[in-house]
Design an enzyme around this catalytic site. Structure first.
Site, mmCIF file in Angstrom:
data_model
loop_
_atom_site.group_PDB
_atom_site.id
_atom_site.type_symbol
_atom_site.label_atom_id
_atom_site.label_comp_id
_atom_site.label_asym_id
_atom_site.label_seq_id
_atom_site.Cartn_x
_atom_site.Cartn_y
_atom_site.Cartn_z
ATOM 1 N N ARG A 68 -0.075 5.688 -4.423
ATOM 2 C CA ARG A 68 0.762 5.940 -3.186
ATOM 3 C C ARG A 68 1.758 6.821 -3.385
ATOM 4 O O ARG A 68 2.587 7.003 -4.394
ATOM 5 C CB ARG A 68 1.359 4.629 -3.047
ATOM 6 C CG ARG A 68 2.079 4.286 -1.529
ATOM 7 C CD ARG A 68 2.826 3.020 -1.614
ATOM 8 N NE ARG A 68 3.449 2.865 -0.518
ATOM 9 C CZ ARG A 68 4.669 3.269 -0.410
ATOM 10 N NH1 ARG A 68 5.466 3.544 -1.481
ATOM 11 N NH2 ARG A 68 5.472 3.042 0.749
ATOM 12 N N LYS A 125 10.389 7.739 -7.071
ATOM 13 C CA LYS A 125 11.040 6.472 -7.643
ATOM 14 C C LYS A 125 12.126 6.752 -8.460
ATOM 15 O O LYS A 125 12.207 7.831 -9.322
ATOM 16 C CB LYS A 125 10.237 5.276 -7.945
ATOM 17 C CG LYS A 125 9.508 4.751 -6.563
ATOM 18 C CD LYS A 125 8.894 3.514 -6.957
ATOM 19 C CE LYS A 125 8.382 2.966 -5.711
ATOM 20 N NZ LYS A 125 7.224 1.978 -5.772
HETATM 21 C C1 7PJ Z 1 5.384 0.549 -2.941
HETATM 22 C C2 7PJ Z 1 4.815 0.144 -1.814
HETATM 23 C C3 7PJ Z 1 4.596 0.434 -4.236
HETATM 24 C C4 7PJ Z 1 3.052 -0.633 -2.974
HETATM 25 C C5 7PJ Z 1 6.736 0.803 -1.493
HETATM 26 C C6 7PJ Z 1 8.930 3.262 -2.105
HETATM 27 C C7 7PJ Z 1 9.590 1.905 -1.804
HETATM 28 N N1 7PJ Z 1 3.798 -0.637 -1.643
HETATM 29 N N2 7PJ Z 1 5.779 0.106 -1.034
HETATM 30 N N3 7PJ Z 1 3.447 -0.335 -3.913
HETATM 31 N N4 7PJ Z 1 6.704 1.000 -2.847
HETATM 32 N N5 7PJ Z 1 1.708 -1.304 -2.882
HETATM 33 O O1 7PJ Z 1 8.206 4.019 -1.779
HETATM 34 O O2 7PJ Z 1 9.948 4.019 -2.718
HETATM 35 O O3 7PJ Z 1 5.020 0.815 -5.390
HETATM 36 S S1 7PJ Z 1 8.343 1.099 -0.658
#
Ligand code: 7PJ
Length: 278
Positions: A255, A221
């Protein structure tokens, strides 16, 4: 701590990795539908071999300023990939979606979890999620992906985000979703300045103390770019460092794009954390 899935219980005494699988047009070469689905399946297979407990399939880019995707387009992107992974691999597929129709179709194809960056605030999402009965990750976002980075402000980021998540938990429980099916996520980068993100990462234990499994998504990020000065493709070391800190502070699910490296990084963090209570 555990999560109740329809056919199994996932223990969370060891933290686990959710591998990111974007099925947006820019994420796989446009060599026709079969090639796209096949490439996504191979990527999912690699992440499972590397130790991912979940594969998070998303067809809508939520990067700041990203274009809005129609329901039909999102269904067309996500469903064939969910179907293929559920048929071929032994892994929990989570649906990174805010769209009730994608939740319903995706779970029908075998997906085991809903992961909604809008915490089921879209019209109809709460009732569909309650009806399909799979675990749900509720994430905090301030504003919309189009506007969220326009000067976000908090009285206190930790308290404000906690309050929001508990309100969403209450709404889900009122709709009949048991506590054991809920996961919470402070939403790194979603309507937060670098200072807000750092405070949330430092204080993950405050979210763990609410009694729900905590998911942290920090991989690649822009907060890591702001700290290191590196472009998105060069943020692996920074991502691993953040993943380790999240787990050291008590996060249960991380994640991540780089599954193998993240699995090792969080094993070290979890081992140090465990030694504390022994
Ligand atoms: C997240 C997500 C996060 C959850 C994305 C990216 C943006 N779902 N989906 N938490 N981020 N739960 O991966 O940069 O931080 S998309």
């Amino acid at each position: 701590m555990q999560i109740e899935f329809p056919h199994k219980t996932l223990g969370l005494s060891d933290p686990c990795v959710m591998g990111v699988l974007n099925v947006t047009p820019d994420s796989f070469s446009d060599g026709g539908r079969f090639n796209r689905v096949d490439a996504a399946l191979r990527q999912a297979e690699k992440m499972v071999e590397e130790g991912a407990a979940f594969i998070d399939v998303g067809g809508e880019s939520t990067r700041p300023g990203a274009a809005v995707v129609s329901e039909l387009e999102e269904l067309n992107r996500v469903c064939p990939v969910v179907e293929a992974i559920c048929r071929e691999l032994d892994v929990i597929v989570s649906l990174d979606t805010s769209t009730p129709a994608v939740m319903r179709e995706g779970v029908g194809l075998g997906a085991g979890m809903i992961n909604d960056v809008r915490a089921l605030e879209r019209e109809g999402a709460v009732s569909v999620a309650a009806e399909v009965g799979v675990p749900i990750c509720l994430m905090h976002m301030r504003g919309t992906p189009q506007t969220m980075q326009d000067d976000p402000r908090y009285v206190d980021p930790v308290e404000d985000v906690k309050k929001y998540l508990l309100e969403r938990v209450d709404e889900l429980r009122a709709a009949g979703v048991p506590k054991e099916k809920l996961v919470i996520d402070p939403g790194f980068g979603f309507g937060k300045t670098l200072e807000h993100n750092l405070r949330l990462l430092d204080r993950i234990a405050d979210f763990v103390a609410l009694g729900f499994p905590v998911l942290a998504g920090i991989s690649r990020k822009s907060m890591l770019g702001a700290i290191t000065g590196r472009e998105v493709g060069e943020r692996l070391s920074a991502s691993l460092s953040a993943a380790a800190l999240a787990v050291y502070n008590g996060a249960h699910i991380v994640r991540a794009h780089d599954v193998a490296a993240t699995v090792d990084a969080i094993k070290v963090a979890a081992a140090v954390r465990r030694s504390r209570s022994e």
